[in-house]
Design a protein around this motif. Structure first.
Motif, PDB file in Angstrom:
ATOM      1  N   ARG A  26       0.934  -1.614   0.023  1.00  0.00           N
ATOM      2  CA  ARG A  26      -0.577   0.294   0.034  1.00  0.00           C
ATOM      3  C   ARG A  26       1.044   0.710  -0.034  1.00  0.00           C
TER       4      ARG A  26
ATOM      5  N   GLY B 197      -9.526  -0.417   2.618  1.00  0.00           N
ATOM      6  CA  GLY B 197      -8.207  -0.067   3.985  1.00  0.00           C
ATOM      7  C   GLY B 197      -9.442  -0.913   5.081  1.00  0.00           C
TER       8      GLY B 197
ATOM      9  N   GLN C 253     -11.582  -2.968   5.641  1.00  0.00           N
ATOM     10  CA  GLN C 253     -10.706  -4.365   5.890  1.00  0.00           C
ATOM     11  C   GLN C 253     -10.255  -4.474   7.376  1.00  0.00           C
ATOM     12  N   LYS C 254     -10.306  -3.420   7.822  1.00  0.00           N
ATOM     13  CA  LYS C 254      -9.868  -2.998   9.089  1.00  0.00           C
ATOM     14  C   LYS C 254     -11.082  -3.427  10.424  1.00  0.00           C
TER      15      LYS C 254
ATOM     16  N   SER D 199      -8.294  -7.686   2.672  1.00  0.00           N
ATOM     17  CA  SER D 199      -7.751  -7.266   1.106  1.00  0.00           C
ATOM     18  C   SER D 199      -6.432  -8.042   0.914  1.00  0.00           C
TER      19      SER D 199
ATOM     20  N   ARG E  16      -3.546  -3.518  -2.552  1.00  0.00           N
ATOM     21  CA  ARG E  16      -3.023  -2.586  -2.042  1.00  0.00           C
ATOM     22  C   ARG E  16      -2.699  -1.942  -2.627  1.00  0.00           C
TER      23      ARG E  16
END
Length: 122
Positions: free
Chosen positions: A32, A73, A76-77, A83, A88
């Motif tokens: 990323r 992001g 996914q978090k 991801s 990314r």
């Protein structure tokens, strides 16, 4: 000089499973962050040359490009999905390009505002 070679000045988690491994050595950035850096390196020169006309549309485009990374992001978090490293890299690249547009347009607008404020033709 070592900071530039190792890219240690960049805030990155450098997790091995999210970083490129070349010849047994881990690249100093995750996919990323690598995408963001590449997007900025590519985007600033192109935006400086190609974006001659200042437009709110360009800022909106920059915001949309940046939001791709945020969506990837945060989803996914929050555990909504997982991801992948290619995603990314792609969302990082798009974010870097969006940041480039915002940086170039903001700096051009800043110069125009300063010139207007400091001109003697008030």
């Amino acid at each position: 000089m070592k900071e530039w070679i190792t890219l240690s000045f960049m805030p990155c988690h450098r997790m091995p499973e999210r970083s490129m491994i070349l010849r047994g050595k881990q690249f100093p950035l995750c996919y990323r962050c690598m995408g963001i850096l590449l997007g900025i390196i590519i985007g600033i020169p192109f935006a400086s040359v190609l974006v001659q006309f200042l437009s709110v549309v360009h800022l909106l485009l920059g915001g949309i490009l940046i939001s791709t990374l945020l969506i990837d992001g945060f989803t996914q978090k929050w555990g909504w999905r997982q991801s992948t490293n290619p995603l990314r890299l792609l969302t990082g690249l798009l974010c870097g390009l969006g940041l480039s547009l915002v940086i170039v347009l903001s700096s051009k607008w800043g110069v125009i505002i300063i010139m207007l404020l400091t001109s003697s033709n008030h």
